[in-house]
Design an enzyme around this catalytic site. Sequence first.
Site, PDB file in Angstrom:
ATOM      1  N   GLU A 240     -76.966 -25.604 -98.607  1.00  0.00           N
ATOM      2  CA  GLU A 240     -76.547 -26.387 -97.438  1.00  0.00           C
ATOM      3  C   GLU A 240     -77.645 -27.388 -97.063  1.00  0.00           C
ATOM      4  O   GLU A 240     -77.693 -28.481 -97.602  1.00  0.00           O
ATOM      5  CB  GLU A 240     -76.136 -25.450 -96.293  1.00  0.00           C
ATOM      6  CG  GLU A 240     -74.896 -24.644 -96.708  1.00  0.00           C
ATOM      7  CD  GLU A 240     -74.283 -23.798 -95.615  1.00  0.00           C
ATOM      8  OE1 GLU A 240     -74.721 -23.861 -94.449  1.00  0.00           O
ATOM      9  OE2 GLU A 240     -73.339 -23.034 -95.938  1.00  0.00           O
TER      10      GLU A 240
HETATM   11  C1  HEM Z   1     -69.961 -21.501 -91.116  1.00  0.00           C
HETATM   12  C2  HEM Z   1     -72.163 -24.058 -87.626  1.00  0.00           C
HETATM   13  C3  HEM Z   1     -74.342 -26.641 -91.104  1.00  0.00           C
HETATM   14  C4  HEM Z   1     -70.956 -25.142 -94.193  1.00  0.00           C
HETATM   15  C5  HEM Z   1     -70.354 -21.962 -89.874  1.00  0.00           C
HETATM   16  C6  HEM Z   1     -70.014 -21.363 -88.611  1.00  0.00           C
HETATM   17  C7  HEM Z   1     -70.598 -22.089 -87.623  1.00  0.00           C
HETATM   18  C8  HEM Z   1     -71.345 -23.148 -88.268  1.00  0.00           C
HETATM   19  C9  HEM Z   1     -70.536 -21.861 -86.120  1.00  0.00           C
HETATM   20  C10 HEM Z   1     -69.164 -20.111 -88.430  1.00  0.00           C
HETATM   21  C11 HEM Z   1     -67.795 -20.421 -87.941  1.00  0.00           C
HETATM   22  C12 HEM Z   1     -66.908 -19.210 -88.009  1.00  0.00           C
HETATM   23  O1  HEM Z   1     -67.320 -18.192 -88.574  1.00  0.00           O
HETATM   24  O2  HEM Z   1     -65.784 -19.246 -87.529  1.00  0.00           O
HETATM   25  C13 HEM Z   1     -73.089 -24.860 -88.299  1.00  0.00           C
HETATM   26  C14 HEM Z   1     -74.247 -25.513 -87.694  1.00  0.00           C
HETATM   27  C15 HEM Z   1     -74.880 -26.202 -88.696  1.00  0.00           C
HETATM   28  C16 HEM Z   1     -74.086 -26.018 -89.894  1.00  0.00           C
HETATM   29  C17 HEM Z   1     -74.653 -25.394 -86.243  1.00  0.00           C
HETATM   30  C18 HEM Z   1     -76.178 -26.967 -88.632  1.00  0.00           C
HETATM   31  C19 HEM Z   1     -77.315 -26.321 -88.193  1.00  0.00           C
HETATM   32  C20 HEM Z   1     -73.527 -26.566 -92.200  1.00  0.00           C
HETATM   33  C21 HEM Z   1     -73.642 -27.407 -93.385  1.00  0.00           C
HETATM   34  C22 HEM Z   1     -72.674 -26.987 -94.257  1.00  0.00           C
HETATM   35  C23 HEM Z   1     -71.975 -25.873 -93.612  1.00  0.00           C
HETATM   36  C24 HEM Z   1     -74.632 -28.546 -93.563  1.00  0.00           C
HETATM   37  C25 HEM Z   1     -72.294 -27.528 -95.618  1.00  0.00           C
HETATM   38  C26 HEM Z   1     -73.246 -27.919 -96.504  1.00  0.00           C
HETATM   39  C27 HEM Z   1     -70.505 -23.937 -93.681  1.00  0.00           C
HETATM   40  C28 HEM Z   1     -69.777 -22.942 -94.452  1.00  0.00           C
HETATM   41  C29 HEM Z   1     -69.544 -21.868 -93.586  1.00  0.00           C
HETATM   42  C30 HEM Z   1     -70.087 -22.254 -92.275  1.00  0.00           C
HETATM   43  C31 HEM Z   1     -69.374 -23.038 -95.927  1.00  0.00           C
HETATM   44  C32 HEM Z   1     -68.880 -20.528 -93.948  1.00  0.00           C
HETATM   45  C33 HEM Z   1     -69.950 -19.701 -94.641  1.00  0.00           C
HETATM   46  C34 HEM Z   1     -69.600 -18.242 -94.817  1.00  0.00           C
HETATM   47  O3  HEM Z   1     -68.706 -17.707 -94.186  1.00  0.00           O
HETATM   48  O4  HEM Z   1     -70.285 -17.595 -95.628  1.00  0.00           O
HETATM   49  N1  HEM Z   1     -71.162 -23.057 -89.635  1.00  0.00           N
HETATM   50  N2  HEM Z   1     -73.047 -25.170 -89.630  1.00  0.00           N
HETATM   51  N3  HEM Z   1     -72.496 -25.670 -92.366  1.00  0.00           N
HETATM   52  N4  HEM Z   1     -70.661 -23.494 -92.388  1.00  0.00           N
HETATM   53 FE1  HEM Z   1     -71.804 -24.362 -91.009  1.00  0.00          FE
END
Ligand code: HEM
Length: 350
Positions: A141
């Site tokens: 990420e």
């Molecule tokens: C999951 C916020 C950066 C891809 C999540 C979730 C949140 C979140 C709140 C969980 C949502 C849920 O479970 O319903 C953030 C914040 C970021 C960030 C605050 C910056 C600090 C990124 C970036 C990417 C990304 C840059 C892509 C390169 C994902 C993915 C998941 C996820 C793939 C699911 C991962 C899993 O369940 O294993 N993010 N995100 N996020 N986010 Fe982010």
Amino acid sequence: MKPSLPAAIALAVTALPAFAQDEAIDNATLREDAQFYFEAIPTEPVAPEGNELTPARVDLGAMLFFDPRMSRSGLFSCQSCHNVGIAGVDGLEVSIGHGWQQGPRNAPTMLNAIFNIAQFWDGRAPDLAEQAKGPVQAGVEMNNTPENVVATLESMPGYVEAFAAAFPAEEAPISFDNFAVAIEAFEATLITPNSRFDQFLNGDDEAMTDQEKRGLAAFINTGCVSCHAGINFGGQDYFPFGLIERPGGSVLPEGDRGRFEVTQTADDEYVFRAAPLRNVALTAPYFHSGVVWDLSEAVAVMSSSQLGTEMEEEQIEEIVAFLGTLTGEQPQVVHPILPVRGSNTPKPQP
Ligand code: HEM
Ligand code: HEM
């Protein structure tokens, strides 16, 4: 005590009579049943435990959310994968991050994430502040380190000022913990109230069409509600994906065993958090694998894999129409102006 799953489904199935096509809909009964299982999204944001939604803190969180310099390459921000203009998703099957690498899972929306029991498809982060520390460090990420994030923030006078205003009582306001706390405060404001379903729940009979109401009744009757309940229609508990019948390998890839990786308990193999369904009409593609692009197909997969039934097309259409009423008012976010770099700001790295 929570009833076991088949019992819960049986309970849900007997809870409400289905409305046949030509039958009049009893709004009062339908609303009463819906109020038993679901809750409207509050119209005002609620502060997460241990956090405060002061304007200074929320504004700082927004800056951090939009700032690509929080990533090692200087290219990826939270917004890259959770675009506030498209309901908090990236619209990709699985996300693309540092070095153009594909991650293993689809990006869920952060809209209304504050109401989920825990974060991620497998619930491995207990809250949004803990969650926010993950992507910054994840190799696929943002691939950064807490030290480099703190050095970057300390090097920009604009951030020194913004952290001091957001954490006025603290001697050393800039820290990786406070970075996460500020992002959590911003995310707590990203809620989508006043959906047509919420308007119906709150007493407006006219807010939903008959087809949508039949879909709501079917969502309860057929047993979807036994897993997708509460304020987010999901996000409140964990269930085996493929409870009755395993969906195909591309929908449920064998290598991702879900909560098993978190708890190392055999019972948790292929167990995932029930996906929250608020705004689901806007967040394709679906499932943690992101391979299903069509909401009707996602409902058909759920019907066979979770309930062991092949639903009639007409009922699938009613449920899909109902799911459309879960689209709420999208938060209007103004892209913040970000602090200018300082002479010692760490340079982006490949
Ligand atoms: C999951 C916020 C950066 C891809 C999540 C979730 C949140 C979140 C709140 C969980 C949502 C849920 O479970 O319903 C953030 C914040 C970021 C960030 C605050 C910056 C600090 C990124 C970036 C990417 C990304 C840059 C892509 C390169 C994902 C993915 C998941 C996820 C793939 C699911 C991962 C899993 O369940 O294993 N993010 N995100 N996020 N986010 Fe982010
Ligand atoms: C995911 C709808 C029944 C557990 C989903 C998704 C939809 C959906 C649309 C994908 C959401 C997204 O990717 O954003 C329905 C409907 C149901 C139903 C309409 C009734 C026909 C159930 C039942 C259970 C369940 C009975 C539990 C036994 C889950 C889980 C996920 C999910 C665990 C996440 C799957 C993943 O990891 O990709 N549901 N659902 N659902 N649902 Fe259901």
